[in-house]
Structure formats: C-alpha cells, structure tokens
Design a protein around this motif. Structure first.
Motif, PDB file in Angstrom:
ATOM      1  N   LEU A  83      -9.900   4.333   3.924  1.00 38.55           N
ATOM      2  CA  LEU A  83      -9.797   2.760   3.418  1.00 38.55           C
ATOM      3  C   LEU A  83      -9.669   1.923   4.768  1.00 38.55           C
ATOM      4  O   LEU A  83      -8.684   1.843   5.551  1.00 38.55           O
ATOM      5  N   ALA A 141      -6.392  -0.734   6.021  1.00 42.69           N
ATOM      6  CA  ALA A 141      -5.175  -0.411   5.627  1.00 42.69           C
ATOM      7  C   ALA A 141      -3.870  -0.793   6.639  1.00 42.69           C
ATOM      8  O   ALA A 141      -2.892  -1.075   6.204  1.00 42.69           O
ATOM      9  N   SER A 155     -11.098  12.212  -4.152  1.00 42.60           N
ATOM     10  CA  SER A 155      -9.929  11.291  -3.830  1.00 42.60           C
ATOM     11  C   SER A 155      -9.726  10.377  -5.067  1.00 42.60           C
ATOM     12  O   SER A 155     -10.386  10.506  -5.985  1.00 42.60           O
ATOM     13  N   LEU A 159     -14.687  -1.336  -3.943  1.00 45.14           N
ATOM     14  CA  LEU A 159     -14.529   0.169  -3.839  1.00 45.14           C
ATOM     15  C   LEU A 159     -16.041   0.714  -3.811  1.00 45.14           C
ATOM     16  O   LEU A 159     -16.973   0.053  -4.454  1.00 45.14           O
ATOM     17  N   LEU A 202       0.967  -1.379  -0.162  1.00 47.05           N
ATOM     18  CA  LEU A 202      -0.097   0.115   0.052  1.00 47.05           C
ATOM     19  C   LEU A 202       0.986   1.361  -0.146  1.00 47.05           C
ATOM     20  O   LEU A 202       1.737   1.338   0.718  1.00 47.05           O
ATOM     21  N   TYR A 230      -4.847   6.769  -2.618  1.00 45.74           N
ATOM     22  CA  TYR A 230      -4.218   5.470  -2.271  1.00 45.74           C
ATOM     23  C   TYR A 230      -3.868   4.508  -3.362  1.00 45.74           C
ATOM     24  O   TYR A 230      -4.723   4.561  -4.450  1.00 45.74           O
ATOM     25  N   GLY A 287     -12.047   0.327  -0.109  1.00 46.55           N
ATOM     26  CA  GLY A 287     -11.563   1.682  -0.702  1.00 46.55           C
ATOM     27  C   GLY A 287     -12.911   2.739  -1.018  1.00 46.55           C
ATOM     28  O   GLY A 287     -13.886   2.076  -1.384  1.00 46.55           O
ATOM     29  N   GLU A 288     -12.815   3.928  -1.042  1.00 44.60           N
ATOM     30  CA  GLU A 288     -13.761   4.997  -1.326  1.00 44.60           C
ATOM     31  C   GLU A 288     -13.318   5.947  -1.984  1.00 44.60           C
ATOM     32  O   GLU A 288     -12.319   6.634  -1.754  1.00 44.60           O
ATOM     33  N   THR A 289     -14.305   6.695  -2.673  1.00 41.52           N
ATOM     34  CA  THR A 289     -14.058   8.202  -2.831  1.00 41.52           C
ATOM     35  C   THR A 289     -15.566   8.755  -2.792  1.00 41.52           C
ATOM     36  O   THR A 289     -16.596   8.090  -2.470  1.00 41.52           O
ATOM     37  N   MET A 314      -8.718   5.994  -5.961  1.00 42.14           N
ATOM     38  CA  MET A 314      -8.263   4.666  -5.737  1.00 42.14           C
ATOM     39  C   MET A 314      -7.709   4.221  -6.598  1.00 42.14           C
ATOM     40  O   MET A 314      -8.311   3.992  -7.997  1.00 42.14           O
TER      41      MET A 314
END
Length: 354
Positions: free
Chosen positions: A83, A86, A240, A101, A74, A281, A135-137, A242
């Motif tokens: 995240l 992580a 963000s 995601l 990572l 990320y 993961g996300e945005t 990912m």
C-alpha cells in the motif's frame, strides 16, 4: 476466450437475489458513489488469456483540486501488501490524492502516474511533496503480472473518466484478474443510509476482493467443491483485499481509523480466513465537512460499514464471470443457482429487492 458471459447487474446482485447481509437500508445505487462528492472510474485490460488486470480510481471531489485534503484513517488487518502512501496517511490523518487500486507489481507505476495527475492540476505548479495513495492485490494467478502492463495512460483514463454513475462491478478495473473465497472475485460496492439520531448520513464501500477462505452467504458456507465439483481448481491461500470506505458523517481522522477497523472485521461475515499471505487493508475518508460526532454515537456507523463490506464482497463475486487466464489457470464464477438453493434450504433467503 477470457470470459464466458456478461454480468447482468439488475439480477445478480446479492440484494436482488434475496441474499443481502444485514438489515440496513442502501442508498439509491447501493454503491460508494451514493456518498456525496465521490466518483469512481475503471480501466479494464483483457488480452486473450495472458492479461486480466486494470485500474480502479476512487476520486473524492475535495482532493481533485489543488491543495485539497480530506480526513482519513487506515486500518491494516494484515500487512502483507504494498500500500503506497500508508505511513503518511496514518501520521497526518489526511488524504490528499485520489485512491487508485491495481495489481501488485503495477502499483509503483500507478503511483508515479497519480503524482503526474495531481501535479498537473491548476494551482499545483509549485507543489514539491505529495503522498499518492495506491492499493493493490495480486492478480498473478490469472494475469501475467510480471509484464507490468499498466501505463500512465491507463491511470489517467481511469481518473479522468471517474463518474457518479452506479459503480460497474465484477470483472472490471482492478478486479479484472482477482479471485476470492475459491471463486472469481472482482470489484464490489455497497452503501448504507445511517440514522445518527436526528440526522442521517451515507456510508459507502468499494472492495477489491482477492482473498482466501470459505464463501459464506447469510451464514451458509459455499465451497467450490460443493458448488462446482471436479471443475474447480485450487489457488494458494492469501492474496489480499482492499476496502475503501467513504462517508459524509463528519468524522475526524481518529474516528475514521476506527471505522476502517470495522470494515476489515466485515470480511469475516463472508468467510475470510485472514491468511498469513493476505494484505487486508481498509482506508476510510469523510467528505462531510462538519466534524464533532461523539464516539458514543458511532455504533450505527460501525454496524453499517460491516454490512456494506459484506454486501460489497458478495456483489464482487456474484457479478464476476468465469475467467480463463495465464498458465492455463481458470477461476469460475459463483453458481448463483446453487447459492440460492443452499440458502433456501437453510431458510435464510429474504424477499428479493430490485
């Protein structure tokens, strides 16, 4: 209506337009599923102008069985994000679940659903600890993010429908409600076949793009104001990105962290401003099994991942469609005719490749 047009993946990808960054050779589908043992599934949610969100699942075969593990690394370019999983990913250098995601406030429900999915695998009946990676945005500009519409059913569908078919891109899955570089963002993917001196490997990238900056195509800046004029609206800086990187090169966890670092570097090629409010990320994992590449032989992989990230980001925008969203917000698709015109004037168009 939520979308103005349907994407045509055969003509709108950067490579087909003569706008692919770099000189590397893509795999057969030019997506992350070119890496052996990797599948991708999406669930896309549209509800009028209120909801534009979804789920994207990256499913390595090796972790889709009881007790499965893969080496992983990572890199956190900027830690303004949520995240899930992580710290253990860094501590152990292992991936033990698929990667899912989604939108920011749905990340926690998605993590719970991912745990349900893995615990249900035959052979996992006695598992008492698990590290789900989600993961996300933030898709709250175009979607009602506070409603947290993602359910366990959506997550399980994305995981169970994951396939080796070419990855659907643009306004799909976790990219349904995202925006990037002033335009409508989405999911993008690209791959490279890498010569390691005597043998080759494949490297693939999947990007969920939702970050600010100035779209830059083969060195040519494309601003919304230039491309769209008065029709464009403004989005706050940040959000963000990912990046998921897969390879079968045979890298260990430490080397994969180095590859993940270069993946985030690749965002600069397409104009990221790496704003304070952006969670940038990259997670890299290896399906190859064999380990032992000397560090001095990693340069081709480092170069390939930056190219693949840049192309994946471009495809996430080029295949996205104009989206009318929550609170009257709109994000417009990149006008590809303008991009080609500006790149032609700068002398950077290459021969189109289907």
């Amino acid at each position: 209506m939520p979308r103005d047009e349907e994407p045509d993946t055969s003509t709108k990808r950067a490579r087909a337009l003569g706008l692919a960054p770099g000189v590397g050779t893509p795999g057969p589908t030019n997506t992350i599923v070119d890496v052996p043992g990797v599948r991708v599934g999406h669930v896309t949610i549209h509800d009028g102008t209120r909801l534009h969100t979804g789920v994207t699942a990256i499913v390595p075969d090796a972790v889709d069985i009881a007790g499965g593990r893969l080496p992983a690394g990572l890199f956190v370019g900027n830690g303004y994000g949520k995240l899930v999983g992580a710290t253990q990913l860094v501590e152990l250098g292992e991936l033990e679940t698929p990667i899912v995601l989604t939108g920011t406030l749905s990340a926690f429900r998605v993590a719970d659903a991912l745990v349900t999915y893995v615990l249900s695998k035959p052979g996992n009946e006695h598992v008492e600890s698990l590290n789900p990676v989600v993961g996300e945005t933030n898709d709250g500009y175009l979607s009602d993010i506070r409603s947290r519409p993602i359910t366990e059913t959506h997550v399980l569908e994305a995981l169970r429908s994951a396939t080796v078919d070419p990855v659907e891109q643009g306004c799909v899955g976790a990219g349904t409600g995202t925006a990037a570089l002033g335009f409508k963002g989405g999911i993008g993917s690209s791959s490279r076949v890498v010569d390691l001196g005597g043998r080759s490997c494949t490297l693939g990238v999947l990007a969920q793009t939702n970050f600010s900056g100035t779209l830059t195509v083969r060195g040519v800046p494309i601003t919304p104001q230039d491309a769209l004029g008065a029709t464009c609206d403004q989005q706050p800086q940040g959000n963000s990105c990912m990046l998921i990187v897969a390879t079968d090169a045979g890298l260990d966890a430490r080397q994969l962290a180095r590859v993940a670092t270069r993946a985030v570097f690749g965002m600069a090629r397409v104009g990221s401003d790496f704003a304070q409010g952006s969670g940038d990320y990259a997670i890299a994992f290896d399906t190859g099994g064999r380990r032992g590449i000397p560090d001095q032989h990693l340069n081709p992989i480092f170069f390939a991942v930056q190219e693949a990230v840049a192309e994946a980001v471009l495809d996430s925008l080029f295949l996205a469609t104009t989206t009318h969203g929550f609170h009257g917000h709109t994000k417009h698709a990149v006008p590809l005719d303008v991009v080609r015109e500006k790149c032609a004037a700068a002398g950077v168009l290459t021969p189109s490749v289907e």
